[in-house]
Scaffold this motif. Structure first.
Motif, PDB file in Angstrom:
ATOM      1  N   GLY A  37       0.876  -1.327  -0.081  1.00 51.34           N
ATOM      2  CA  GLY A  37       0.013  -0.014   0.008  1.00 51.34           C
ATOM      3  C   GLY A  37       1.001   1.287  -0.041  1.00 51.34           C
ATOM      4  N   GLY A  38       0.460   2.360  -0.685  1.00 48.45           N
ATOM      5  CA  GLY A  38       1.213   3.533  -0.746  1.00 48.45           C
ATOM      6  C   GLY A  38       2.384   3.028  -1.273  1.00 48.45           C
ATOM      7  N   TYR A  39       3.601   3.764  -1.187  1.00 46.09           N
ATOM      8  CA  TYR A  39       4.842   3.450  -1.673  1.00 46.09           C
ATOM      9  C   TYR A  39       5.500   2.528  -0.811  1.00 46.09           C
ATOM     10  CZ  TYR A  39       4.951   7.873  -4.687  1.00 46.09           C
ATOM     11  OH  TYR A  39       4.546   8.775  -5.709  1.00 46.09           O
ATOM     12  N   ASP A  40       6.173   1.480  -1.648  1.00 40.03           N
ATOM     13  CA  ASP A  40       6.942   0.517  -1.047  1.00 40.03           C
ATOM     14  C   ASP A  40       8.136   0.558  -1.406  1.00 40.03           C
ATOM     15  OD1 ASP A  40       4.706  -0.621   0.242  1.00 40.03           O
ATOM     16  OD2 ASP A  40       4.709  -2.632  -0.533  1.00 40.03           O
ATOM     17  N   ILE A  41       9.269   0.026  -0.394  1.00 42.31           N
ATOM     18  CA  ILE A  41      10.476  -0.058  -0.931  1.00 42.31           C
ATOM     19  C   ILE A  41      11.023  -1.411  -1.620  1.00 42.31           C
ATOM     20  CG2 ILE A  41      12.807   0.073  -0.006  1.00 42.31           C
ATOM     21  CD1 ILE A  41      12.147   1.712   2.391  1.00 42.31           C
ATOM     22  N   PHE A  42      11.547  -1.386  -2.739  1.00 42.51           N
ATOM     23  CA  PHE A  42      12.070  -2.576  -3.526  1.00 42.51           C
ATOM     24  C   PHE A  42      13.626  -2.635  -3.746  1.00 42.51           C
ATOM     25  CE2 PHE A  42       7.759  -1.486  -4.635  1.00 42.51           C
ATOM     26  CZ  PHE A  42       7.218  -2.923  -4.645  1.00 42.51           C
ATOM     27  N   LEU A  43      14.068  -3.860  -3.993  1.00 40.07           N
ATOM     28  CA  LEU A  43      15.301  -4.222  -3.848  1.00 40.07           C
ATOM     29  C   LEU A  43      15.546  -4.733  -5.483  1.00 40.07           C
ATOM     30  CD1 LEU A  43      18.325  -5.071  -3.493  1.00 40.07           C
ATOM     31  CD2 LEU A  43      17.410  -7.232  -2.325  1.00 40.07           C
ATOM     32  N   ALA A  44      16.517  -4.225  -6.088  1.00 37.63           N
ATOM     33  CA  ALA A  44      16.509  -4.571  -7.539  1.00 37.63           C
ATOM     34  C   ALA A  44      18.283  -5.010  -7.624  1.00 37.63           C
ATOM     35  CB  ALA A  44      16.356  -3.343  -8.625  1.00 37.63           C
ATOM     36  N   LYS A  45      18.463  -6.250  -8.114  1.00 33.19           N
ATOM     37  CA  LYS A  45      19.801  -6.838  -8.345  1.00 33.19           C
ATOM     38  C   LYS A  45      19.846  -6.992  -9.887  1.00 33.19           C
ATOM     39  CE  LYS A  45      20.059  -9.250  -3.910  1.00 33.19           C
ATOM     40  NZ  LYS A  45      20.286 -10.527  -3.376  1.00 33.19           N
ATOM     41  N   LYS A  46      21.125  -6.846 -10.418  1.00 33.04           N
ATOM     42  CA  LYS A  46      21.375  -7.142 -11.612  1.00 33.04           C
ATOM     43  C   LYS A  46      22.149  -8.308 -12.036  1.00 33.04           C
ATOM     44  CE  LYS A  46      22.307  -3.257 -15.226  1.00 33.04           C
ATOM     45  NZ  LYS A  46      22.985  -1.984 -15.442  1.00 33.04           N
ATOM     46  N   ASP A  47      22.045  -9.029 -12.773  1.00 36.68           N
ATOM     47  CA  ASP A  47      22.674 -10.069 -12.999  1.00 36.68           C
ATOM     48  C   ASP A  47      23.988  -9.623 -14.279  1.00 36.68           C
ATOM     49  OD1 ASP A  47      21.667 -10.139 -15.756  1.00 36.68           O
ATOM     50  OD2 ASP A  47      20.303 -11.770 -15.367  1.00 36.68           O
ATOM     51  N   ASP A  48      24.745 -10.785 -14.424  1.00 33.82           N
ATOM     52  CA  ASP A  48      25.856 -10.491 -15.354  1.00 33.82           C
ATOM     53  C   ASP A  48      25.316 -10.207 -16.901  1.00 33.82           C
ATOM     54  OD1 ASP A  48      27.366 -11.352 -13.442  1.00 33.82           O
ATOM     55  OD2 ASP A  48      27.746 -13.385 -14.036  1.00 33.82           O
TER      56      ASP A  48
END
Length: 664
Positions: free
Chosen positions: A360-371
């Protein structure tokens, strides 16, 4: 500055009603709303509604007021006004969608599900509604399975106004810079957008003696960084010398858009900020975030080429300037708003979104980049995220702790919260016993071998040992002592989500007495092993593998029934068939001796046997004479005990000799 427009910041002053007509208020309100002055707009809609007789206009004002409350993050009031507009017959079905979103944000999940479904009846397959339903399902999962983060408000940093977007200087946990609209701001005008002062950057240091943060102060009182305009959302170079921050300039209260500025500090004073040109003529460049090597600058913009709303872009450093920015793509950016990027020193990107499936509202996300440069995005779950707005996260360098912003229940508007993930602690406590006496064995050696390369020996004290284990490792513990067969135990910390204490007991079998092999059975009056006996013999095989220096004698015994000679021959053949089986499994014949004892070695009752049969006591010798005094049923039991296969250790210093290959 995008997200510093908020709910519950302070109660709106009720202005004295003037005698203007309702139509003018309505037009004024819409104008204020269009330029983002939501607080002013709400006040004007309230006045317009009081004066308005026309039902349709009152319905429109209710909807518009709901929109303003939604924009400033006051989801509870927004929910009430959407409900009011729908009840008055607001024609656009979008009101149902927004109402469902607000019900979800205020945790009225059953009503939210029903409202999404009513909306989907009118607009089948609408992605936003389906995402809303999915978010409710996921939220219940996240709340039921919280992460290991421990979250607390940082009381010393929070005011009655908005406090948000913290960042640690040079990644150290003792100095934090954050954005605030508190009373101490430089600009004295109130913002029509937030109803508060224009935001400024504030600085606080951690007081080690008091174990708390000192009173925050303006980052710069010389009006070089903080001005009458709005400043906030900063990022620092890894040394803390360079700062890039957001500035929103105003001209007669009209926002001229957000821009990025760079400055450097030496000995606490800042150089005149220079505008960072990354977006050309776009109205918005905000929320900067440098990566650890300062080669990339992430920021937020609504420039063309995005996915709708505010998007996160990245520009590469080239000489003294930045290259043309690149949109981070559809894995991260959505038709909603993605803001407040932060790059951790391990390369992970964190950001806030109000569109990706969240609580709900804004949430915090984690983004990981692969090779291959592909992003994997995951919601940080509960308790970092809440049904309200959660955004603006930052980490201490090299540690699993930091701060973020939330206006969750219990906040005074936007507040700063700390989080820490306590380290996982794995330890093992083992006890080593004598299998026969059940007493602890003091001074036994335990060899510890781990897949991480651990190879050490510990000694038991009072028969016990204790040690810490590492994460993501498999361990084998082998206990041994002179005069005993070894025993082993295993423990694995691979894939464990939480701390764990391992406990186990190891039993060492003394080698000074014969060791019975249970469940060895032969065909009647035959030396052929029954199939189930082979399973039991595999335990003897394991003992030989695990104790590679022992040689053993396999002893077969019969009862006294039948002739002595026949019993001898049968027992010898039985012992040999056991030896043959073990040789077949790969045990060296040099380690095995087969010996049949016929009826000559009656069993002496052990502690274990005495426990099983109350007519026998420890030390009784099951001779023919002893057995014949017992009733028939008990005679049968004793004869069965005497018909046994045992082994005894002959030596403990066997070293296998492999013949060298003959030279060709």
């Amino acid at each position: 500055m995008g997200m510093n427009v908020r709910n519950g910041l302070f109660f709106l002053m009720i202005l004295i009603l003037s005698g203007c007509g309702s139509g003018k208020y309505g037009r004024d309100a819409m104008l204020s709303q269009d330029i983002g002055e939501y607080y002013k707009a709400i006040e004007k809609y309230r006045k317009a509604t009081k004066k308005e007789k026309d039902r349709d206009k009152r319905m429109l004002y209710a909807y518009k007021t709901a929109e303003c409350y939604r924009m400033i993050g006051d989801y509870e009031r927004a929910e009430l006004y959407y409900k009011n507009a729908i009840r008055r017959g607001y024609p656009d079905k979008i009101a149902l969608l927004y109402h469902a979103d607000m019900l979800r944000s205020t945790q009225q999940y059953e009503d939210a599900i029903e409202t999404y479904r009513i909306y989907l009846d009118s607009v089948p397959g609408d992605e936003r509604a389906l995402a809303g339903l999915e978010s409710i399902r996921k939220t219940q999962e996240w709340v039921a399975n919280p992460t290991r983060h421990i979250v607390n408000p940082v009381k010393e940093l929070n005011s009655r106004e908005s406090d948000y977007s913290p960042v640690f200087v040079a990644g150290r946990d003792n100095e934090v810079i954050f954005t605030s609209t508190r009373k101490a701001v430089t600009g004295k005008r109130a913002s029509g957008i937030t109803g508060q002062g224009y935001a400024d950057l504030f600085r606080a240091t951690f007081n080690v003696q008091k174990q708390k943060w000192d009173q925050p102060k303006l980052l710069d009182e010389n009006l070089i960084i903080n001005t009458e305009d709005e400043e906030g959302a900063a990022t620092f170079s890894s040394t803390g010398e360079q700062m890039i921050f957001t500035r929103c300039r105003y001209d007669k209260t009209q926002a001229l858009g957000a821009e990025l500025y760079t400055t450097s500090q030496s000995r606490g004073s800042f150089a005149e900020p220079i505008r960072v040109d990354v977006v050309g003529d776009s109205i918005v460049a905000a929320h900067p975030a440098l990566n650890e090597t300062e080669s990339l600058l992430y920021f937020v913009s609504d420039m063309p080429g995005g996915f709708g709303g505010k998007d996160i872009w990245v520009a590469e450093k080239s000489g003294g300037s930045f290259t043309k920015p690149v949109n981070l793509g559809e894995k991260i950016n959505t038709p909603g708003d993605e803001m407040f990027p932060f790059v951790r020193d391990n390369g992970e990107l964190y950001f806030a979104s109000n569109y990706l499936p969240g609580m709900g509202g804004y949430d915090i996300f984690l983004a990981k980049k692969d090779d291959d440069g592909n992003w994997t995005v995951s919601n940080m779950g509960s308790p970092v995220n809440s049904p309200f707005d959660d955004f603006g996260i930052c980490f201490v360098k090299g540690e699993d702790k930091g701060m973020f912003t939330s206006n969750r229940k219990g906040s005074k508007g936007d507040d700063i919260y700390s989080f820490v993930v306590p380290p996982k602690i794995y330890q093992v406590e083992g006890e080593v016993f004598d299998k026969e006496t059940k007493n602890h064995i003091d001074g036994a050696t335990v060899r510890v071998i781990g897949t991480d390369g651990t190879n050490l020996k510990v000694r038991t004290q009072g028969g016990k040992f204790k040690m810490k284990l590492k994460a993501e490792t498999e361990y084998v513990f082998a206990a041994f002592k002179e005069g005993y067969l070894r025993d082993k135990a295993t423990a694995s910390t691979i894939g464990l989500d939480d701390s764990k204490d391992f406990t186990f007991e190891m039993y060492l079998t003394p080698t000074d007495a014969p060791i019975k092999v249970d469940n060895i059975n032969y065909e009647f009056a035959s030396f052929e092993l029954k199939p189930e006996s082979k399973i039991a013999l595999d335990t003897v095989y394991q003992v030989l593998i695990f104790n590679p220096t022992i040689t053993i004698e396999l002893m077969a015994h019969t009862d006294y029934i039948g002739s002595d000679q026949a019993n001898f021959e049968l027992s010898q053949k039985r012992a040999q068939s056991v030896v043959d089986y073990l040789i077949e499994k790969g045990i060296s014949p040099q380690r095995l001796v087969a010996k049949g004892y016929g009826e000559t070695w009656p069993k002496v009752v052990t502690r274990e046997i005495a426990k099983q049969y109350d007519f026998l006591k420890r030390g009784d010798e099951l001779t023919e004479e002893f057995i014949k005094k017992l009733p028939p049923e008990q005679q049968d039991i004793c004869n069965a005990i005497n018909r046994r296969t045992e082994f005894r250790v002959l030596s403990t210093d066997f070293i296998e000799k492999f013949d060298a290959e003959p030279e060709k």
